[in-house]
Design a protein around this motif. Sequence first.
Motif, mmCIF file in Angstrom:
data_model
loop_
_atom_site.group_PDB
_atom_site.id
_atom_site.type_symbol
_atom_site.label_atom_id
_atom_site.label_comp_id
_atom_site.label_asym_id
_atom_site.label_seq_id
_atom_site.Cartn_x
_atom_site.Cartn_y
_atom_site.Cartn_z
ATOM 1 N N GLY A 91 0.073 -24.599 -20.471
ATOM 2 C CA GLY A 91 -1.204 -25.192 -20.861
ATOM 3 C C GLY A 91 -2.383 -24.349 -20.426
ATOM 4 N N ALA A 92 -2.322 -23.829 -19.202
ATOM 5 C CA ALA A 92 -3.413 -22.983 -18.715
ATOM 6 C C ALA A 92 -3.486 -21.683 -19.520
ATOM 7 C CB ALA A 92 -3.210 -22.679 -17.239
ATOM 8 N N ALA A 93 -2.340 -21.069 -19.791
ATOM 9 C CA ALA A 93 -2.327 -19.828 -20.569
ATOM 10 C C ALA A 93 -2.888 -20.053 -21.970
ATOM 11 C CB ALA A 93 -0.908 -19.271 -20.641
ATOM 12 N N LEU A 94 -2.534 -21.186 -22.574
ATOM 13 C CA LEU A 94 -3.048 -21.507 -23.906
ATOM 14 C C LEU A 94 -4.559 -21.691 -23.885
ATOM 15 C CD1 LEU A 94 -2.275 -22.195 -26.858
ATOM 16 C CD2 LEU A 94 -2.094 -24.585 -26.144
ATOM 17 N N ALA A 95 -5.068 -22.391 -22.869
ATOM 18 C CA ALA A 95 -6.512 -22.609 -22.772
ATOM 19 C C ALA A 95 -7.257 -21.305 -22.497
ATOM 20 C CB ALA A 95 -6.805 -23.636 -21.671
ATOM 21 N N ILE A 96 -6.689 -20.440 -21.666
ATOM 22 C CA ILE A 96 -7.319 -19.139 -21.400
ATOM 23 C C ILE A 96 -7.371 -18.313 -22.677
ATOM 24 C CG2 ILE A 96 -7.036 -16.947 -20.183
ATOM 25 C CD1 ILE A 96 -5.828 -18.526 -17.861
ATOM 26 N N LEU A 97 -6.301 -18.369 -23.454
ATOM 27 C CA LEU A 97 -6.220 -17.582 -24.685
ATOM 28 C C LEU A 97 -7.199 -18.083 -25.742
ATOM 29 C CD1 LEU A 97 -4.544 -15.248 -25.937
ATOM 30 C CD2 LEU A 97 -3.045 -16.988 -26.901
ATOM 31 N N LEU A 98 -7.372 -19.403 -25.839
ATOM 32 C CA LEU A 98 -8.172 -19.970 -26.919
ATOM 33 C C LEU A 98 -9.624 -20.251 -26.524
ATOM 34 C CD1 LEU A 98 -5.626 -22.538 -28.432
ATOM 35 C CD2 LEU A 98 -6.143 -20.212 -29.216
ATOM 36 N N PHE A 99 -9.845 -20.707 -25.275
ATOM 37 C CA PHE A 99 -11.168 -21.208 -24.916
ATOM 38 C C PHE A 99 -11.838 -20.426 -23.789
ATOM 39 C CE2 PHE A 99 -8.445 -24.909 -26.067
ATOM 40 C CZ PHE A 99 -8.993 -25.161 -27.309
ATOM 41 N N ASP A 100 -11.074 -20.035 -22.775
ATOM 42 C CA ASP A 100 -11.626 -19.344 -21.604
ATOM 43 C C ASP A 100 -12.709 -20.171 -20.921
ATOM 44 O OD1 ASP A 100 -11.673 -17.348 -19.754
ATOM 45 O OD2 ASP A 100 -13.085 -16.089 -20.857
ATOM 46 N N ASN A 101 -12.461 -21.476 -20.837
ATOM 47 C CA ASN A 101 -13.382 -22.391 -20.154
ATOM 48 C C ASN A 101 -12.623 -23.035 -19.006
ATOM 49 O OD1 ASN A 101 -14.404 -25.326 -19.741
ATOM 50 N ND2 ASN A 101 -16.129 -24.296 -20.747
ATOM 51 N N ILE A 102 -13.191 -22.968 -17.790
ATOM 52 C CA ILE A 102 -12.461 -23.397 -16.601
ATOM 53 C C ILE A 102 -12.082 -24.872 -16.665
ATOM 54 C CG2 ILE A 102 -14.552 -23.907 -15.295
ATOM 55 C CD1 ILE A 102 -11.264 -22.382 -13.960
ATOM 56 N N TRP A 103 -12.955 -25.708 -17.255
ATOM 57 C CA TRP A 103 -12.660 -27.139 -17.324
ATOM 58 C C TRP A 103 -11.540 -27.417 -18.313
ATOM 59 C CZ3 TRP A 103 -14.169 -30.072 -13.609
ATOM 60 C CH2 TRP A 103 -15.316 -29.738 -12.887
ATOM 61 N N LEU A 104 -11.563 -26.706 -19.440
ATOM 62 C CA LEU A 104 -10.490 -26.871 -20.412
ATOM 63 C C LEU A 104 -9.171 -26.322 -19.881
ATOM 64 C CD1 LEU A 104 -12.314 -26.023 -23.760
ATOM 65 C CD2 LEU A 104 -11.513 -28.253 -22.972
ATOM 66 N N ILE A 105 -9.238 -25.272 -19.065
ATOM 67 C CA ILE A 105 -8.025 -24.725 -18.447
ATOM 68 C C ILE A 105 -7.391 -25.770 -17.532
ATOM 69 C CG2 ILE A 105 -7.151 -23.002 -16.829
ATOM 70 C CD1 ILE A 105 -9.264 -21.071 -17.934
ATOM 71 N N HIS A 106 -8.219 -26.403 -16.684
ATOM 72 C CA HIS A 106 -7.709 -27.431 -15.778
ATOM 73 C C HIS A 106 -7.130 -28.614 -16.548
ATOM 74 C CE1 HIS A 106 -10.421 -26.028 -12.200
ATOM 75 N NE2 HIS A 106 -9.506 -25.154 -12.545
ATOM 76 N N LEU A 107 -7.863 -29.080 -17.552
ATOM 77 C CA LEU A 107 -7.435 -30.247 -18.314
ATOM 78 C C LEU A 107 -6.147 -29.966 -19.083
ATOM 79 C CD1 LEU A 107 -7.927 -33.109 -19.354
ATOM 80 C CD2 LEU A 107 -9.365 -32.135 -21.160
ATOM 81 N N THR A 108 -6.110 -28.851 -19.781
ATOM 82 C CA THR A 108 -4.932 -28.516 -20.575
ATOM 83 C C THR A 108 -3.713 -28.296 -19.681
ATOM 84 O OG1 THR A 108 -6.415 -27.413 -22.137
ATOM 85 C CG2 THR A 108 -4.069 -27.023 -22.408
ATOM 86 N N SER A 109 -3.936 -27.654 -18.543
ATOM 87 C CA SER A 109 -2.846 -27.460 -17.590
ATOM 88 C C SER A 109 -2.278 -28.790 -17.122
ATOM 89 C CB SER A 109 -3.346 -26.640 -16.396
ATOM 90 O OG SER A 109 -2.380 -26.586 -15.380
ATOM 91 N N PHE A 110 -3.152 -29.719 -16.771
ATOM 92 C CA PHE A 110 -2.730 -31.032 -16.295
ATOM 93 C C PHE A 110 -1.948 -31.783 -17.374
ATOM 94 C CE2 PHE A 110 -3.535 -35.600 -15.658
ATOM 95 C CZ PHE A 110 -3.045 -35.755 -14.369
ATOM 96 N N VAL A 111 -2.455 -31.770 -18.594
ATOM 97 C CA VAL A 111 -1.818 -32.506 -19.696
ATOM 98 C C VAL A 111 -0.430 -31.946 -19.995
ATOM 99 C CG1 VAL A 111 -1.961 -33.012 -22.162
ATOM 100 C CG2 VAL A 111 -3.990 -33.267 -20.720
ATOM 101 N N PHE A 112 -0.322 -30.645 -20.093
ATOM 102 C CA PHE A 112 0.978 -30.051 -20.422
ATOM 103 C C PHE A 112 1.958 -30.174 -19.259
ATOM 104 C CE2 PHE A 112 -1.094 -28.173 -24.076
ATOM 105 C CZ PHE A 112 -0.067 -28.092 -25.000
#
Length: 325
Positions: free
Chosen positions: A97-118
């Motif tokens: 989830g974190a890798a996907l968010a870094i690849l698509l958004f590069d936003n720290i909040w989205l990285i945390h959220l996506t990591s948690f969800v996945f």
Amino acid sequence: MFIGLLVLVMILSLGIGRVDISFVQTLKILLSPVIPTASGISDTLYSVIVDVRLPRILAGMMVGGALAVSGASFQGVFQNPLVSPHILGVAAGAGFGAALAILLFDNIWLIHLTSFVFGLAAVGMAYALSRVYKMTPVLMLVLSGIVVGSLFSALTSFLKYIADPMNKMPAIVFWLLGSLNHVSFRDILITAPVFIACISVLLAIRWRINLLAMGDEDARTLGVNTEALKLTIIVCATIATASAVCISGIIGWIGIMIPHIGRLIVGPDHKYLLPISLVIGAAYLVTVDTIARTALTTEIPIGILTAIFGAPVFALLLRKTQKAD
């Protein structure tokens, strides 16, 4: 005694860094909101303590404590001292989830959220896959966690393969190695209630984990709903682990090593094992993080240090345990 040790480690860590601050000055800065003792303390030192070091030390205490308690809880559920909090694929899912968010958004909040969800999704998949005739055999749960973890690890490798090698790839790799470098007070305010709630539930039912060691049939004769108890422990430990991974990245060995140290101190009784694991895990990660940010001119990922320290220490613990038996 151990709580006092944790407080001492925290205060000492606050003063150690590129700018060394004495123990007395650190205390004055920490007490300044309550007692007006910060006269003579520069704004720079105050900012270093309160704005830079304090958030990551508090985060280190939460993450270390959560991983240690989750590891001890999982080991009790699976009746296996070699189990870690990542056994059900939460780390692999959160990493993807974190890798996907870094690849698509590069936003720290989205990285945390996506990591948690996945992370939660991975454990949910493992639990659903393990269900056999409305029961959840421990072996099936472990095997399902291995399958789901391997799947998400492969997907993460694919994302690293297609990522920009100049920008995205280093960011993904550094996150996967674990760090508290980007933690802020906002992260702590958001995740602290989750940590407190999950760990409080685990501490409240810790004596029931001892009953699982008797086996499901014997535990049921004592009036324990083993399926509900297992699910409660797995959910709380998983959410705590996912919360830790989403703000710190993947940090290994704490959840498997610290409970062993706790058993050497207080024995196998989870009534005492979980609290001691909480305190030791918090102090340990704060210490490792301090070494990570001060040992070299550039910060060392925490996951590297926990593996370097954890592997030999765990090997020594296994040898000592075997001799004791």
